[in-house]
Design a protein around this motif. Structure first.
Motif, PDB file in Angstrom:
ATOM      1  N   PHE A  79       0.756  -1.252   0.000  1.00 21.90           N
ATOM      2  CA  PHE A  79       0.000   0.000   0.000  1.00 21.90           C
ATOM      3  C   PHE A  79       0.782   1.296   0.000  1.00 21.90           C
ATOM      4  CE2 PHE A  79      -2.882  -3.010   2.261  1.00 21.90           C
ATOM      5  CZ  PHE A  79      -3.835  -3.084   1.265  1.00 21.90           C
ATOM      6  N   TYR A  80       2.077   1.306   0.192  1.00 20.76           N
ATOM      7  CA  TYR A  80       2.750   2.576   0.425  1.00 20.76           C
ATOM      8  C   TYR A  80       4.096   2.640  -0.294  1.00 20.76           C
ATOM      9  CZ  TYR A  80       4.669   6.544   3.001  1.00 20.76           C
ATOM     10  OH  TYR A  80       5.205   7.751   3.350  1.00 20.76           O
ATOM     11  N   ARG A  81       4.337   3.761  -0.953  1.00 18.52           N
ATOM     12  CA  ARG A  81       5.627   4.088  -1.570  1.00 18.52           C
ATOM     13  C   ARG A  81       5.872   5.569  -1.342  1.00 18.52           C
ATOM     14  NH1 ARG A  81       7.664   0.792  -6.065  1.00 18.52           N
ATOM     15  NH2 ARG A  81       6.312  -1.033  -6.225  1.00 18.52           N
ATOM     16  N   ARG A  82       7.106   5.887  -0.996  1.00 17.69           N
ATOM     17  CA  ARG A  82       7.430   7.301  -0.766  1.00 17.69           C
ATOM     18  C   ARG A  82       8.886   7.546  -1.143  1.00 17.69           C
ATOM     19  NH1 ARG A  82       5.342  12.243   1.715  1.00 17.69           N
ATOM     20  NH2 ARG A  82       7.195  13.480   1.621  1.00 17.69           N
ATOM     21  N   ARG A  83       9.151   8.669  -1.771  1.00 23.25           N
ATOM     22  CA  ARG A  83      10.509   9.123  -2.066  1.00 23.25           C
ATOM     23  C   ARG A  83      10.743  10.391  -1.258  1.00 23.25           C
ATOM     24  NH1 ARG A  83      11.865   8.118  -8.355  1.00 23.25           N
ATOM     25  NH2 ARG A  83      11.171   5.961  -8.412  1.00 23.25           N
ATOM     26  N   ILE A  84      11.803  10.373  -0.479  1.00 19.75           N
ATOM     27  CA  ILE A  84      12.136  11.515   0.367  1.00 19.75           C
ATOM     28  C   ILE A  84      13.468  12.081  -0.104  1.00 19.75           C
ATOM     29  CG2 ILE A  84      12.600  12.300   2.711  1.00 19.75           C
ATOM     30  CD1 ILE A  84      11.093   9.769   3.671  1.00 19.75           C
ATOM     31  N   PRO A  85      13.508  13.346  -0.517  1.00 17.89           N
ATOM     32  CA  PRO A  85      14.789  13.946  -0.900  1.00 17.89           C
ATOM     33  C   PRO A  85      15.726  13.971   0.311  1.00 17.89           C
ATOM     34  CG  PRO A  85      12.953  15.336  -1.584  1.00 17.89           C
ATOM     35  CD  PRO A  85      12.389  14.260  -0.723  1.00 17.89           C
ATOM     36  N   VAL A  86      16.987  13.622   0.096  1.00 20.05           N
ATOM     37  CA  VAL A  86      17.959  13.612   1.194  1.00 20.05           C
ATOM     38  C   VAL A  86      18.043  14.997   1.836  1.00 20.05           C
ATOM     39  CG1 VAL A  86      20.433  13.402   1.706  1.00 20.05           C
ATOM     40  CG2 VAL A  86      19.285  11.658   0.342  1.00 20.05           C
ATOM     41  N   ALA A  87      17.927  16.045   1.039  1.00 18.22           N
ATOM     42  CA  ALA A  87      18.004  17.412   1.572  1.00 18.22           C
ATOM     43  C   ALA A  87      16.874  17.719   2.553  1.00 18.22           C
ATOM     44  CB  ALA A  87      17.976  18.409   0.418  1.00 18.22           C
ATOM     45  N   ALA A  88      15.772  16.985   2.480  1.00 18.28           N
ATOM     46  CA  ALA A  88      14.637  17.229   3.377  1.00 18.28           C
ATOM     47  C   ALA A  88      14.799  16.534   4.730  1.00 18.28           C
ATOM     48  CB  ALA A  88      13.348  16.757   2.713  1.00 18.28           C
ATOM     49  N   ILE A  89      15.752  15.626   4.850  1.00 17.87           N
ATOM     50  CA  ILE A  89      15.943  14.888   6.108  1.00 17.87           C
ATOM     51  C   ILE A  89      16.822  15.719   7.023  1.00 17.87           C
ATOM     52  CG2 ILE A  89      16.787  12.765   7.168  1.00 17.87           C
ATOM     53  CD1 ILE A  89      16.320  11.382   4.452  1.00 17.87           C
ATOM     54  N   GLN A  90      16.247  16.185   8.140  1.00 17.55           N
ATOM     55  CA  GLN A  90      17.004  17.015   9.068  1.00 17.55           C
ATOM     56  C   GLN A  90      17.948  16.200   9.945  1.00 17.55           C
ATOM     57  OE1 GLN A  90      13.314  17.944  10.249  1.00 17.55           O
ATOM     58  NE2 GLN A  90      13.038  19.259   8.478  1.00 17.55           N
TER      59      GLN A  90
END
Length: 158
Positions: A79-90
Protein backbone atom coordinates in the motif's frame (compact mmCIF):
# COMPACT_ATOMS: atom_id res chain seq x y z
CA UNK A 1 22.78 3.02 -4.65
CA UNK A 2 24.24 3.54 -1.19
CA UNK A 3 21.94 1.12 0.68
CA UNK A 4 19.28 -1.44 -0.14
CA UNK A 5 17.60 -3.36 2.66
CA UNK A 6 16.16 -5.93 0.29
CA UNK A 7 12.71 -7.28 1.03
CA UNK A 8 12.14 -7.35 4.78
CA UNK A 9 9.31 -9.64 5.79
CA UNK A 10 7.47 -9.83 9.10
CA UNK A 11 9.36 -11.26 12.07
CA UNK A 12 8.26 -14.11 14.34
CA UNK A 13 5.83 -12.17 16.55
CA UNK A 14 3.88 -10.53 13.69
CA UNK A 15 3.78 -13.86 11.81
CA UNK A 16 2.39 -15.56 14.93
CA UNK A 17 -0.30 -12.89 15.28
CA UNK A 18 -1.23 -13.04 11.59
CA UNK A 19 -1.19 -16.85 11.62
CA UNK A 20 -3.37 -16.96 14.74
CA UNK A 21 -5.84 -14.55 13.15
CA UNK A 22 -5.99 -16.64 9.98
CA UNK A 23 -6.55 -19.84 11.98
CA UNK A 24 -9.32 -18.17 13.97
CA UNK A 25 -11.05 -17.02 10.78
CA UNK A 26 -10.69 -20.49 9.23
CA UNK A 27 -12.24 -21.98 12.39
CA UNK A 28 -15.16 -19.57 12.20
CA UNK A 29 -15.73 -20.41 8.52
CA UNK A 30 -15.58 -24.11 9.32
CA UNK A 31 -18.13 -23.65 12.12
CA UNK A 32 -20.41 -21.71 9.77
CA UNK A 33 -20.16 -24.50 7.22
CA UNK A 34 -20.70 -27.33 9.73
CA UNK A 35 -23.71 -25.69 11.42
CA UNK A 36 -25.49 -24.97 8.18
CA UNK A 37 -25.36 -21.21 8.67
CA UNK A 38 -24.25 -20.74 5.06
CA UNK A 39 -27.86 -20.45 3.92
CA UNK A 40 -29.19 -18.46 6.87
CA UNK A 41 -26.32 -15.94 7.22
CA UNK A 42 -24.79 -15.33 3.78
CA UNK A 43 -23.53 -11.85 4.68
CA UNK A 44 -21.70 -13.12 7.79
CA UNK A 45 -19.76 -15.90 6.06
CA UNK A 46 -18.97 -13.63 3.11
CA UNK A 47 -17.56 -11.01 5.48
CA UNK A 48 -15.49 -13.63 7.33
CA UNK A 49 -14.19 -15.03 4.02
CA UNK A 50 -13.22 -11.52 2.87
CA UNK A 51 -11.45 -10.89 6.18
CA UNK A 52 -9.53 -14.15 5.76
CA UNK A 53 -8.47 -13.16 2.24
CA UNK A 54 -7.31 -9.73 3.49
CA UNK A 55 -5.31 -11.23 6.38
CA UNK A 56 -3.74 -13.75 4.00
CA UNK A 57 -2.89 -10.99 1.51
CA UNK A 58 -1.32 -8.80 4.22
CA UNK A 59 0.71 -11.76 5.54
CA UNK A 60 2.83 -11.50 2.39
CA UNK A 61 3.54 -7.79 2.91
CA UNK A 62 7.14 -6.62 3.04
CA UNK A 63 9.06 -3.42 3.38
CA UNK A 64 12.07 -2.17 1.47
CA UNK A 65 14.27 0.81 2.22
CA UNK A 66 16.80 2.23 -0.21
CA UNK A 67 19.23 5.15 -0.03
CA UNK A 68 20.36 6.70 -3.28
CA UNK A 69 22.64 9.72 -3.71
CA UNK A 70 19.77 12.20 -3.58
CA UNK A 71 16.77 10.38 -2.12
CA UNK A 72 15.53 7.76 0.30
CA UNK A 73 12.91 5.35 -1.02
CA UNK A 74 10.45 3.72 1.33
CA UNK A 75 8.09 0.94 0.32
CA UNK A 76 5.60 -1.09 2.30
CA UNK A 77 4.00 -3.56 -0.06
CA UNK A 78 1.18 -3.50 -0.96
CA UNK A 79 0.00 0.00 0.00
CA UNK A 80 2.75 2.58 0.42
CA UNK A 81 5.63 4.09 -1.57
CA UNK A 82 7.43 7.30 -0.77
CA UNK A 83 10.51 9.12 -2.07
CA UNK A 84 12.14 11.52 0.37
CA UNK A 85 14.79 13.95 -0.90
CA UNK A 86 17.96 13.61 1.19
CA UNK A 87 18.00 17.41 1.57
CA UNK A 88 14.64 17.23 3.38
CA UNK A 89 15.94 14.89 6.11
CA UNK A 90 17.00 17.01 9.07
CA UNK A 91 18.31 14.18 11.25
CA UNK A 92 18.48 10.42 11.55
CA UNK A 93 18.85 8.54 14.83
CA UNK A 94 19.01 4.90 15.84
CA UNK A 95 15.86 3.57 17.49
CA UNK A 96 14.74 0.34 19.09
CA UNK A 97 11.29 -1.04 18.40
CA UNK A 98 9.89 -2.91 21.40
CA UNK A 99 7.19 -5.59 21.32
CA UNK A 100 3.68 -4.51 20.48
CA UNK A 101 4.22 -0.86 21.46
CA UNK A 102 3.75 0.39 17.90
CA UNK A 103 2.02 -2.49 16.15
CA UNK A 104 3.18 -3.92 12.84
CA UNK A 105 2.91 -2.89 9.22
CA UNK A 106 2.21 0.68 8.17
CA UNK A 107 1.49 2.58 11.42
CA UNK A 108 0.64 6.16 12.34
CA UNK A 109 1.50 7.50 15.78
CA UNK A 110 3.26 10.23 17.75
CA UNK A 111 6.50 9.20 16.00
CA UNK A 112 4.97 10.02 12.60
CA UNK A 113 4.63 7.20 10.10
CA UNK A 114 6.09 3.82 10.94
CA UNK A 115 7.03 1.01 8.62
CA UNK A 116 7.39 -1.74 11.18
CA UNK A 117 8.07 -5.34 10.20
CA UNK A 118 9.61 -6.61 13.44
CA UNK A 119 10.88 -5.67 16.87
CA UNK A 120 14.53 -4.71 17.30
CA UNK A 121 16.82 -2.18 15.59
CA UNK A 122 15.30 0.68 13.67
CA UNK A 123 15.89 4.28 12.63
CA UNK A 124 13.95 7.46 13.34
CA UNK A 125 14.05 10.00 10.49
CA UNK A 126 13.10 13.64 11.07
CA UNK A 127 11.56 14.99 7.89
CA UNK A 128 9.07 17.56 9.14
CA UNK A 129 6.92 14.69 10.29
CA UNK A 130 8.87 11.70 11.51
CA UNK A 131 9.38 8.23 10.14
CA UNK A 132 10.10 5.18 12.27
CA UNK A 133 11.62 2.39 10.20
CA UNK A 134 12.31 -1.12 11.46
CA UNK A 135 15.40 -2.70 9.98
CA UNK A 136 15.45 -6.14 11.61
CA UNK A 137 19.17 -6.35 12.44
CA UNK A 138 21.89 -4.20 13.99
CA UNK A 139 24.05 -4.70 10.90
CA UNK A 140 21.33 -3.39 8.58
CA UNK A 141 20.70 -0.47 10.97
CA UNK A 142 24.39 0.48 10.95
CA UNK A 143 24.68 0.20 7.15
CA UNK A 144 21.54 2.35 6.73
CA UNK A 145 22.86 5.06 9.08
CA UNK A 146 26.28 4.98 7.33
CA UNK A 147 24.58 5.39 3.93
CA UNK A 148 22.56 8.35 5.23
CA UNK A 149 25.74 9.94 6.64
CA UNK A 150 27.50 9.40 3.27
CA UNK A 151 24.55 11.13 1.55
CA UNK A 152 24.99 14.16 3.83
CA UNK A 153 22.34 13.56 6.51
CA UNK A 154 23.19 14.47 10.11
CA UNK A 155 23.24 11.11 11.91
CA UNK A 156 22.91 11.04 15.68
CA UNK A 157 24.76 8.10 17.19
CA UNK A 158 23.84 6.14 20.32
Amino acid sequence: MLFDSGRMFYGRLPRAIIGGSALLLVGILLAIFLTGALQSEPVAWTAIACALMLVTFLAFGFSRIQVLDNEVRLQWFPFYRRRIPVAAIQRAAPATIHGLRYGFGLRFGPFGLGIIQDTGPGVQLDVGRGYLLSLGSADRQERFLAALAAAGVHVQRF
